[in-house]
Design a protein around this motif. Structure first.
Motif, mmCIF file in Angstrom:
data_model
loop_
_atom_site.group_PDB
_atom_site.id
_atom_site.type_symbol
_atom_site.label_atom_id
_atom_site.label_comp_id
_atom_site.label_asym_id
_atom_site.label_seq_id
_atom_site.Cartn_x
_atom_site.Cartn_y
_atom_site.Cartn_z
ATOM 1 N N GLY A 126 11.173 26.674 -10.617
ATOM 2 C CA GLY A 126 12.528 26.018 -10.110
ATOM 3 C C GLY A 126 12.131 24.493 -10.512
ATOM 4 N N TYR A 127 10.924 24.107 -11.281
ATOM 5 C CA TYR A 127 10.837 22.858 -11.642
ATOM 6 C C TYR A 127 11.490 22.468 -12.975
ATOM 7 C CZ TYR A 127 7.291 22.473 -7.908
ATOM 8 O OH TYR A 127 6.941 22.417 -6.695
ATOM 9 N N ILE A 128 12.126 21.413 -13.082
ATOM 10 C CA ILE A 128 12.841 20.905 -14.466
ATOM 11 C C ILE A 128 11.956 20.044 -14.934
ATOM 12 C CG2 ILE A 128 14.928 20.196 -15.486
ATOM 13 C CD1 ILE A 128 16.181 21.325 -12.998
ATOM 14 N N LEU A 129 11.526 19.998 -16.101
ATOM 15 C CA LEU A 129 10.939 18.839 -17.108
ATOM 16 C C LEU A 129 11.858 18.263 -18.103
ATOM 17 C CD1 LEU A 129 7.374 20.316 -17.825
ATOM 18 C CD2 LEU A 129 8.080 18.988 -16.008
ATOM 19 N N ARG A 130 11.997 16.928 -17.866
ATOM 20 C CA ARG A 130 12.681 16.193 -18.981
ATOM 21 C C ARG A 130 11.664 15.462 -19.720
ATOM 22 N NH1 ARG A 130 17.293 19.180 -19.156
ATOM 23 N NH2 ARG A 130 18.602 19.325 -17.115
ATOM 24 N N ARG A 131 12.147 15.309 -21.208
ATOM 25 C CA ARG A 131 11.329 14.600 -22.116
ATOM 26 C C ARG A 131 12.168 13.284 -22.648
ATOM 27 N NH1 ARG A 131 9.744 19.747 -21.722
ATOM 28 N NH2 ARG A 131 7.451 20.197 -21.619
ATOM 29 N N TYR A 132 11.624 12.297 -22.901
ATOM 30 C CA TYR A 132 12.477 11.273 -23.253
ATOM 31 C C TYR A 132 11.583 10.312 -24.343
ATOM 32 C CZ TYR A 132 14.844 12.031 -18.740
ATOM 33 O OH TYR A 132 15.383 12.431 -17.832
ATOM 34 N N LEU A 133 12.290 9.657 -25.269
ATOM 35 C CA LEU A 133 11.708 8.777 -26.108
ATOM 36 C C LEU A 133 12.349 7.245 -25.751
ATOM 37 C CD1 LEU A 133 11.884 10.083 -29.608
ATOM 38 C CD2 LEU A 133 9.899 10.028 -28.263
ATOM 39 N N VAL A 134 11.344 6.454 -25.815
ATOM 40 C CA VAL A 134 11.949 5.083 -25.349
ATOM 41 C C VAL A 134 10.931 3.886 -26.046
ATOM 42 C CG1 VAL A 134 10.431 4.904 -23.332
ATOM 43 C CG2 VAL A 134 12.546 3.516 -23.399
ATOM 44 N N GLU A 135 11.615 2.854 -26.382
ATOM 45 C CA GLU A 135 10.534 1.658 -27.097
ATOM 46 C C GLU A 135 10.331 0.742 -26.017
ATOM 47 O OE1 GLU A 135 10.706 -1.839 -30.537
ATOM 48 O OE2 GLU A 135 12.476 -0.305 -30.160
ATOM 49 N N SER A 136 8.950 0.488 -25.893
ATOM 50 C CA SER A 136 8.578 -0.254 -24.921
ATOM 51 C C SER A 136 8.900 -1.713 -25.202
ATOM 52 C CB SER A 136 6.980 -0.460 -24.645
ATOM 53 O OG SER A 136 6.336 -0.927 -25.859
ATOM 54 N N THR A 137 8.847 -2.766 -24.244
ATOM 55 C CA THR A 137 9.049 -4.172 -24.648
ATOM 56 C C THR A 137 8.157 -4.778 -25.626
ATOM 57 O OG1 THR A 137 7.730 -4.784 -22.700
ATOM 58 C CG2 THR A 137 10.054 -4.642 -22.606
ATOM 59 N N ALA A 138 6.986 -4.145 -25.609
ATOM 60 C CA ALA A 138 6.108 -4.767 -26.703
ATOM 61 C C ALA A 138 6.060 -4.077 -27.942
ATOM 62 C CB ALA A 138 4.441 -4.375 -26.106
#
Length: 406
Positions: free
Chosen positions: A256-268
């Motif tokens: 019953g667990y849901i894993l979500r994965r994302y890409l994001v650019e850090s401020t650096a």
């Protein structure tokens, strides 16, 4: 803020310098109003639209522009400002209210509609229907030269549409196929152009340092590289897969667990990979952040990311962003569980929206679990935001200044 007459700010000023009304207030008084009474970025934005004088004054203040959450709904779409916890209604053309959101870039959002006819639209939430709508194709030219219908899963912009030579990349499904296909579109084209298929699927996409990047279900990366008049896919096999231990751990504990994965650019400027774990009917309780590291031999891996500045990260499919903040480091997240409401048919809960603050537990930013509620906060009571018939929200980030043109 209660209405205050201009004269209340001008007691003792010479008559010759007194403005005729709100529209001509001196710049210093406008700045005082904004700084002392308007902490919400949405309120500041609306105030900047009074006229050119107000817009230029507020733009010159160079106030931080934090992301807004756009909450879709067929009845009452809204903006939400997570730092000040302000909720605002927004006007949207009736025909677009039922559309699924497929990503965002600045104030531009991608909307996919299937009824009464298939449409895919790039829409500027600040400029509106007349100056901020671009109709994108719903057909694709495949590598065999055949034209097929497509359904867009997610999309991203290379640069604002107000600039020349912008490109849209998307993850689409062709016809009845469930296979993810990467496609691109230029403003002078009538169809999407097929670049290639991704058999194991795409979790997220991001335009990062001049290239479109795609995160696959095996946690590898695909980058689009220009080739002639089109693009080719370049794959990065990432040696260290961070979430495999997470998968094993949760599968061993409970289903019953849901894993979500994302890409994001850090401020650096780092390319970050985020893994969010949520119980299907409960709350997000675990987030891990890693950054892409490539050694001299060209071997890529996901390395632990240790935040060294006051950084705020906002996670959402094809809409993740990061900002520098003077407050505590925080990871903000949307409710993308797609959990249906038990009380309302064809509605989805929006109860799992909030932030995690790793400093509360005094452990590494890159990986921590939240065993108590002190490190996790919700934006508002669930009843305030309510269930919706249009999942899922996206982040959008308007540009500074007066009326948005990008």
């Amino acid at each position: 803020m209660a209405a205050v007459p201009p004269s209340a700010f001008l007691q003792g000023a010479p008559m010759a310098t007194q403005p005729e009304g709100w529209g001509e207030l001196p710049c210093d008084l406008i700045r005082r109003i904004v700084e002392n009474y308007l902490s919400c970025g949405i309120d500041r934005r609306r105030l900047s639209w009074i006229n050119r004088h107000w817009g230029e004054t507020i733009r010159d203040m160079k106030l931080p522009e934090l992301p807004w959450m756009f909450l879709p709904s067929t009845s009452t779409p809204m903006f939400f400002e997570p730092v000040t916890r302000c909720l605002h209604k927004i006007w949207l053309p009736a025909a677009l209210k039922s559309g699924m959101l497929c990503g965002s870039s600045g104030p531009w959002i991608f909307i996919s509609l299937g009824y009464p006819e298939r449409q895919f639209i790039l829409y500027n939430l600040c400029n509106g229907e007349k100056r901020g709508r671009i109709d994108l194709p719903v057909t694709i030219l495949n590598k065999e030269g055949m034209i097929h219908n497509v359904w867009v899963e997610m999309a991203a912009l290379s640069r604002p549409p107000s600039t020349a030579e912008y490109t849209v990349a998307a993850v689409v499904r062709i016809g009845e196929s469930l296979v993810h296909t990467i496609a691109t579109w230029e403003s002078n084209e009538d169809h999407w152009t097929e670049i290639g298929t991704v058999e194991d699927g795409v979790f997220d996409m991001l335009f990062y340092q001049g290239s479109f990047h795609f995160l696959t279900s095996s946690e590898d990366l695909i980058r689009l590289v220009p080739e002639g008049l089109s693009f080719r896919m370049e794959s990065y096999h990432v040696k260290f897969r961070s979430s495999k231990p997470i998968d094993d751990y949760y599968e061993a504990q409970e289903t019953g667990y849901i894993l979500r994965r994302y890409l994001v650019e850090s401020t650096a400027g780092h390319l970050l990979f985020a893994v969010k774990c949520t119980h299907g009917s409960r709350k997000t309780f675990d987030i891990k952040l890693l950054r892409l590291s490539v050694d001299d031999a060209g071997q890529a891996r996901w390395a632990h990311y240790k935040n060294t500045m006051d950084e705020m990260i906002y996670l959402g499919q094809a809409s993740s962003v990061s900002c520098v903040s003077q407050g505590e480091p925080t990871i903000h997240f949307l409710d993308d569980r797609m959990v249906k409401s038990e009380a309302e048919a064809d509605h989805y809960y929006r109860r799992d929206m909030g932030g995690l603050q790793p400093h509360v537990l005094q452990v590494g930013w890159y990986g921590y679990r939240t065993p108590n509620e002190e490190s996790r906060f919700s934006y508002r009571a669930p009843d305030d935001i309510g269930a919706t018939d249009v999942p899922t929200p996206v982040w959008c980030k308007p540009q500074s200044g007066g009326s948005t043109t990008d």
